[in-house]
Design a protein around this motif. Structure first.
Motif, PDB file in Angstrom:
ATOM      1  N   GLU A  37       0.839  -1.150   0.029  1.00 32.08           N
ATOM      2  CA  GLU A  37       0.023  -0.001   0.076  1.00 32.08           C
ATOM      3  C   GLU A  37       0.816   1.164   0.016  1.00 32.08           C
ATOM      4  O   GLU A  37       0.383   2.230  -0.396  1.00 32.08           O
ATOM      5  N   ALA A  38       2.202   1.097   0.401  1.00 32.80           N
ATOM      6  CA  ALA A  38       2.994   2.361   0.189  1.00 32.80           C
ATOM      7  C   ALA A  38       3.034   2.578  -1.450  1.00 32.80           C
ATOM      8  O   ALA A  38       3.636   3.933  -1.531  1.00 32.80           O
ATOM      9  N   GLU A  39       2.777   1.786  -2.275  1.00 31.95           N
ATOM     10  CA  GLU A  39       2.780   1.974  -3.597  1.00 31.95           C
ATOM     11  C   GLU A  39       1.480   1.944  -4.168  1.00 31.95           C
ATOM     12  O   GLU A  39       1.367   1.665  -5.389  1.00 31.95           O
ATOM     13  N   MET A  40       0.290   2.059  -3.171  1.00 35.33           N
ATOM     14  CA  MET A  40      -1.023   2.146  -3.807  1.00 35.33           C
ATOM     15  C   MET A  40      -1.184   0.754  -4.595  1.00 35.33           C
ATOM     16  O   MET A  40      -1.689   0.798  -5.570  1.00 35.33           O
ATOM     17  N   GLY A  41      -1.096  -0.358  -3.860  1.00 39.86           N
ATOM     18  CA  GLY A  41      -0.960  -1.498  -4.563  1.00 39.86           C
ATOM     19  C   GLY A  41      -2.323  -2.091  -5.056  1.00 39.86           C
ATOM     20  O   GLY A  41      -2.411  -2.590  -6.120  1.00 39.86           O
ATOM     21  N   HIS A  42      -3.319  -1.705  -4.185  1.00 43.16           N
ATOM     22  CA  HIS A  42      -4.688  -2.084  -4.616  1.00 43.16           C
ATOM     23  C   HIS A  42      -5.103  -1.409  -5.978  1.00 43.16           C
ATOM     24  O   HIS A  42      -5.711  -2.011  -6.854  1.00 43.16           O
ATOM     25  N   ILE A  43      -4.427  -0.129  -6.339  1.00 41.61           N
ATOM     26  CA  ILE A  43      -4.889   0.346  -7.394  1.00 41.61           C
ATOM     27  C   ILE A  43      -4.007  -0.404  -8.621  1.00 41.61           C
ATOM     28  O   ILE A  43      -4.471  -0.647  -9.612  1.00 41.61           O
ATOM     29  N   GLN A  44      -2.785  -0.651  -8.566  1.00 39.54           N
ATOM     30  CA  GLN A  44      -1.906  -1.293  -9.436  1.00 39.54           C
ATOM     31  C   GLN A  44      -2.481  -2.545  -9.799  1.00 39.54           C
ATOM     32  O   GLN A  44      -2.590  -3.081 -11.020  1.00 39.54           O
ATOM     33  N   LEU A  45      -2.806  -3.399  -8.726  1.00 44.16           N
ATOM     34  CA  LEU A  45      -3.481  -4.791  -9.006  1.00 44.16           C
ATOM     35  C   LEU A  45      -4.906  -4.578  -9.916  1.00 44.16           C
ATOM     36  O   LEU A  45      -4.776  -5.347 -10.728  1.00 44.16           O
ATOM     37  N   SER A  46      -5.546  -3.361  -9.649  1.00 42.11           N
ATOM     38  CA  SER A  46      -6.960  -3.612 -10.191  1.00 42.11           C
ATOM     39  C   SER A  46      -6.600  -2.897 -11.660  1.00 42.11           C
ATOM     40  O   SER A  46      -7.532  -3.225 -12.613  1.00 42.11           O
ATOM     41  N   ARG A  47      -5.567  -2.348 -12.111  1.00 41.18           N
ATOM     42  CA  ARG A  47      -5.481  -1.961 -13.330  1.00 41.18           C
ATOM     43  C   ARG A  47      -4.447  -2.691 -14.165  1.00 41.18           C
ATOM     44  O   ARG A  47      -4.362  -2.537 -15.288  1.00 41.18           O
ATOM     45  N   ALA A  48      -3.766  -3.489 -13.728  1.00 40.72           N
ATOM     46  CA  ALA A  48      -2.700  -4.161 -14.370  1.00 40.72           C
ATOM     47  C   ALA A  48      -3.155  -5.383 -14.977  1.00 40.72           C
ATOM     48  O   ALA A  48      -2.814  -5.923 -15.974  1.00 40.72           O
ATOM     49  N   ALA A  49      -4.631  -5.742 -14.548  1.00 38.16           N
ATOM     50  CA  ALA A  49      -4.990  -7.370 -15.189  1.00 38.16           C
ATOM     51  C   ALA A  49      -5.923  -6.967 -16.556  1.00 38.16           C
ATOM     52  O   ALA A  49      -6.020  -5.781 -16.783  1.00 38.16           O
ATOM     53  N   LEU A  89      -9.811  -6.114   0.640  1.00 40.59           N
ATOM     54  CA  LEU A  89      -8.844  -5.751  -0.678  1.00 40.59           C
ATOM     55  C   LEU A  89      -9.726  -6.433  -1.830  1.00 40.59           C
ATOM     56  O   LEU A  89      -9.646  -5.775  -2.848  1.00 40.59           O
ATOM     57  N   ALA A  90     -10.707  -7.136  -1.791  1.00 43.41           N
ATOM     58  CA  ALA A  90     -11.194  -7.860  -2.919  1.00 43.41           C
ATOM     59  C   ALA A  90     -12.340  -6.720  -3.209  1.00 43.41           C
ATOM     60  O   ALA A  90     -12.451  -6.291  -4.540  1.00 43.41           O
ATOM     61  N   THR A  91     -13.047  -6.197  -2.457  1.00 40.32           N
ATOM     62  CA  THR A  91     -14.144  -5.267  -2.851  1.00 40.32           C
ATOM     63  C   THR A  91     -13.451  -4.009  -3.286  1.00 40.32           C
ATOM     64  O   THR A  91     -14.002  -3.136  -3.994  1.00 40.32           O
ATOM     65  N   THR A  92     -12.446  -3.743  -2.655  1.00 39.49           N
ATOM     66  CA  THR A  92     -11.694  -2.282  -2.973  1.00 39.49           C
ATOM     67  C   THR A  92     -11.154  -2.475  -4.453  1.00 39.49           C
ATOM     68  O   THR A  92     -11.260  -1.519  -5.308  1.00 39.49           O
ATOM     69  N   LEU A  93     -10.505  -3.698  -4.905  1.00 43.59           N
ATOM     70  CA  LEU A  93     -10.121  -3.817  -6.100  1.00 43.59           C
ATOM     71  C   LEU A  93     -11.248  -3.684  -7.164  1.00 43.59           C
ATOM     72  O   LEU A  93     -11.113  -3.227  -8.129  1.00 43.59           O
ATOM     73  N   LEU A  94     -12.456  -4.480  -6.833  1.00 41.96           N
ATOM     74  CA  LEU A  94     -13.590  -4.274  -7.798  1.00 41.96           C
ATOM     75  C   LEU A  94     -14.050  -2.727  -7.916  1.00 41.96           C
ATOM     76  O   LEU A  94     -14.522  -2.541  -9.083  1.00 41.96           O
ATOM     77  N   MET A  95     -13.850  -1.952  -7.080  1.00 42.64           N
ATOM     78  CA  MET A  95     -14.220  -0.632  -6.925  1.00 42.64           C
ATOM     79  C   MET A  95     -13.471   0.281  -7.700  1.00 42.64           C
ATOM     80  O   MET A  95     -13.584   1.368  -8.561  1.00 42.64           O
ATOM     81  N   ALA A  96     -12.051  -0.253  -7.549  1.00 41.33           N
ATOM     82  CA  ALA A  96     -10.988   0.514  -8.220  1.00 41.33           C
ATOM     83  C   ALA A  96     -10.644   0.305  -9.771  1.00 41.33           C
ATOM     84  O   ALA A  96      -9.944   1.012 -10.503  1.00 41.33           O
ATOM     85  N   THR A  97     -11.046  -0.849 -10.158  1.00 45.43           N
ATOM     86  CA  THR A  97     -10.590  -1.349 -11.452  1.00 45.43           C
ATOM     87  C   THR A  97     -11.488  -0.882 -12.731  1.00 45.43           C
ATOM     88  O   THR A  97     -12.493  -0.272 -12.524  1.00 45.43           O
ATOM     89  N   ASP A  98     -10.737  -0.722 -13.821  1.00 43.13           N
ATOM     90  CA  ASP A  98     -11.098   0.173 -15.100  1.00 43.13           C
ATOM     91  C   ASP A  98     -11.070  -1.001 -15.949  1.00 43.13           C
ATOM     92  O   ASP A  98     -11.441  -0.743 -17.326  1.00 43.13           O
ATOM     93  N   LYS A  99     -11.158  -2.382 -15.508  1.00 41.85           N
ATOM     94  CA  LYS A  99     -11.254  -3.392 -16.570  1.00 41.85           C
ATOM     95  C   LYS A  99     -12.647  -4.073 -16.230  1.00 41.85           C
ATOM     96  O   LYS A  99     -13.330  -3.973 -15.417  1.00 41.85           O
ATOM     97  N   ARG A 100     -12.765  -4.815 -17.503  1.00 36.41           N
ATOM     98  CA  ARG A 100     -14.106  -5.541 -17.230  1.00 36.41           C
ATOM     99  C   ARG A 100     -14.103  -6.709 -16.152  1.00 36.41           C
ATOM    100  O   ARG A 100     -12.923  -7.283 -15.921  1.00 36.41           O
ATOM    101  N   VAL A 101     -15.318  -7.211 -15.566  1.00 33.21           N
ATOM    102  CA  VAL A 101     -15.319  -8.031 -14.611  1.00 33.21           C
ATOM    103  C   VAL A 101     -16.415  -9.233 -14.930  1.00 33.21           C
ATOM    104  O   VAL A 101     -17.280  -9.159 -15.675  1.00 33.21           O
ATOM    105  N   LEU A 102     -15.720 -10.472 -14.589  1.00 26.37           N
ATOM    106  CA  LEU A 102     -16.688 -11.647 -14.856  1.00 26.37           C
ATOM    107  C   LEU A 102     -16.918 -12.337 -13.559  1.00 26.37           C
ATOM    108  O   LEU A 102     -15.748 -12.661 -12.874  1.00 26.37           O
ATOM    109  N   ILE A 103     -17.939 -12.511 -13.195  1.00 28.65           N
ATOM    110  CA  ILE A 103     -18.561 -13.245 -11.780  1.00 28.65           C
ATOM    111  C   ILE A 103     -18.998 -14.675 -12.169  1.00 28.65           C
ATOM    112  O   ILE A 103     -19.784 -14.834 -13.070  1.00 28.65           O
ATOM    113  N   ALA A 104     -18.531 -15.554 -11.219  1.00 32.43           N
ATOM    114  CA  ALA A 104     -19.099 -16.777 -11.394  1.00 32.43           C
ATOM    115  C   ALA A 104     -19.663 -17.219  -9.900  1.00 32.43           C
ATOM    116  O   ALA A 104     -19.215 -17.534  -8.993  1.00 32.43           O
TER     117      ALA A 104
END
Length: 398
Positions: free
Chosen positions: A69-81, A105-120
Motif C-alpha cells: 500500500e505504500a505504492e498504492m498496491g490495490h490500484i496497481q492490482l486492479s489496473r494491471a490485469a 482488498l477484494a471489494t476495493t479492487l473491484l471498485m478501483a478497477t477500470d477493466k471488465r469483470v466476470l463473476i461466477a
C-alpha cells in the motif's frame, strides 16, 4: 487462447473455492498469468500456500499490507490485469459489489478497477433464488459485469438446484470470449431466445415448439466477435453459450421486462418464439375434468409485442433491431409485411412447416429481409447461420 493475458482472480469464501485451484491450473495451461486475491473467508476453504503454488504468484490477502500500500498496491492490482474474475462469487460478495462497499482488498479492487469483470456465482439454491440476490445480480448486470453460471445440480448442503459454480472449463471459455478481439468489441447486443411458457394452471402452459438452438448459436457467435451479450432466454432445451450474460425468464411479460432492463444496447435481436397469447387469468388450482363431458372455457389475452415495443421506441431505441419470422406459408410476403408493421430494420424469415424439420433441428434455411429487399441464404447449420448473421451485424455497426 489466452496467451499473454493477465487474470486477476478473486476467490470468495464458499465451498466452491476448491474449484478455483483447478481454474488456476486451466488458466495457466491456456497461457494466462493468474494474480490471485484470496478473501478472508476464502482462506477457510483453500490455503494461500496451495493457491500460490499453482499460480506461481504472490497471493494477495490484506488491504492494509504496508509494503504494497505504500505504492498504492490495490490500484496497481486492479489496473494491471486484462480481466477481473470473481470465482466463487458468494451471495455476500455479490451483495457488497452491488452496493459499492469497499471494506477489504477484494471489494476495493473491484471498485478501483477500470477493466471488465466476470463473476461466477456460487451459493445454496435458496440463497440464489432469494429476491435480494436476484436484485443484486440485476444491478451488476446493469453495471456491465459479465456472468457465467451458476449451474444446476447437487450441492454440498444436500439440496439440488441452481447455485453450483460453473465448471472451470466453462469459466475459461467465458474468459476467452470476453477477451477476444473482434469487430464487436465494446458493443452491447441483446438476444432473445427460446419459447415462453404462459401458465394455464400450476401444471399446464401454452408454449411454442422452439428449442432455442438458433438464438443460442447467435448469442455465442456475437460474443465470439467481442460483443457483450445480454441473453434473455425462455425455458429452452439447449443450454446457454458461455461468455454471455444469461437472464432466464418464463413468460412474455417477463421477457419484455428483461429486455427493457437490459437496454441501452447497440443492437437487439429477437429470436425467441414468444407465445402470442396468455391466459387472461391463470388458474390458481389445477383444472379438473367435469365428468359430464363439459369442456373448460379458457379466456385468452394478447401478449405484449416485444419486437414492436422496442423497434418503435421514441427514445433509447437500439440502432439495429432485428426480428425473426417463423412462417408456414407465403414466407417472404408475410415476413416483409411483418418488418413494415413492427418497424424493425431486418427480419430473418424461415419456413417452419413440420416437413422442413427446422423446429428442433440442427439446420436452417433463412431469408434476410432489409430495406433492400429479400436476400435468400442457402440451407446451413444453425451455427453457420448464426456466424453469418453476427458478421452482418458487425458490418452494420462498424
Amino acid at each position: 487462447m489466452l496467451a499473454g493475458k493477465r487474470i486477476l482472480l478473486i476467490i470468495g469464501g464458499g465451498i466452491a473455492a476448491y474449484k478455483s485451484l483447478d481454474l488456476i491450473r486451466q488458466y495457466r495451461k491456456a497461457g494466462a498469468a493468474v494474480v490471485p486475491v484470496l478473501t478472508r473467508a476464502g482462506q477457510e476453504f483453500v490455503t494461500p500456500l496451495s493457491v500460490a503454488a499453482l499460480a506461481t504468484e504472490k497471493v494477495h490477502t490484506d488491504l492494509f499490507d504496508l509494503t504494497s500500500e505504500a505504492e498504492m498496491g490495490h490500484i496497481q492490482l486492479s489496473r494491471a490485469a486484462d480481466l477481473v474474475v470473481v470465482a466463487p462469487a458468494t451471495a455476500d460478495l455479490i451483495g457488497k459489489m452491488a452496493t459499492g462497499l469497499a471494506n477489504d482488498l477484494a471489494t476495493t479492487l473491484l471498485m478501483a478497477t477500470d477493466k471488465r469483470v466476470l463473476i461466477a456465482p456460487a451459493m445454496n439454491v435458496r440463497m440464489w433464488d432469494h429476491p435480494a440476490t436476484q436484485r443484486n445480480m440485476s444491478v451488476l448486470r446493469g453495471d456491465g459485469m459479465s456472468v457465467v453460471g451458476p449451474d444446476s445440480g447437487d450441492m454440498a448442503c444436500g439440496e439440488y438446484g441452481p447455485g453450483r459454480m460453473a465448471e472451470p472449463a466453462a469459466i475459461v471459455d467465458a474468459t476467452a470470449d470476453l477477451l477476444a478481439s473482434g469487430p464487436l468489441r465494446g458493443r452491447h447486443v441483446i438476444v432473445t431466445s427460446g419459447p415462453t411458457h404462459e401458465p394455464i394452471d400450476p401444471v399446464r402452459y401454452i408454449a411454442n415448439r422452439s428449442s432455442g438452438a438458433q438464438g443460442t448459436a447467435l448469442a455465442g457467435a456475437l460474443a465470439a466477435l467481442g460483443a457483450r451479450v445480454s441473453f434473455v432466454t425462455g425455458p429452452a432445451s439447449v443450454p446457454p453459450p458461455p461468455g454471455v450474460d444469461v437472464i432466464a425468464v418464463e413468460t412474455a411479460c417477463e421477457m419484455l421486462a428483461a429486455v427493457q432492463g437490459a437496454l441501452p444496447a447497440d443492437a437487439a435481436v429477437f429470436a425467441a418464439a414468444v407465445a402470442d397469447w396468455r391466459m387472461a387469468e391463470a388458474r390458481a388450482q389445477k383444472l379438473k375434468k367435469a365428468g359430464n363431458g363439459a369442456l373448460p372455457v379458457l379466456q385468452f389475452a394478447e401478449n405484449p409485442d416485444i419486437l414492436a415495443t422496442v423497434a418503435q421506441m421514441d427514445h433509447g431505441r437500439p440502432p439495429l433491431v432485428i426480428g425473426f419470422a417463423a412462417e408456414t406459408e407465403n414466407v417472404i410476403a408475410h415476413a416483409t409485411a411483418k418488418r413494415a408493421r413492427k418497424g424493425c430494420d431486418w427480419i430473418v424469415a424461415n419456413d417452419v412447416s413440420p416437413a422442413t424439420g427446422i423446429m428442433g433441428g440442427s439446420d436452417n434455411t433463412v431469408t434476410l429481409i432489409s430495406d433492400t429487399g429479400p436476400e435468400p441464404w442457402p440451407s446451413l447449420s444453425k451455427t453457420e447461420v448464426a456466424r453469418r448473421l453476427a458478421a452482418r451485424i458487425a458490418e452494420a455497426l462498424a
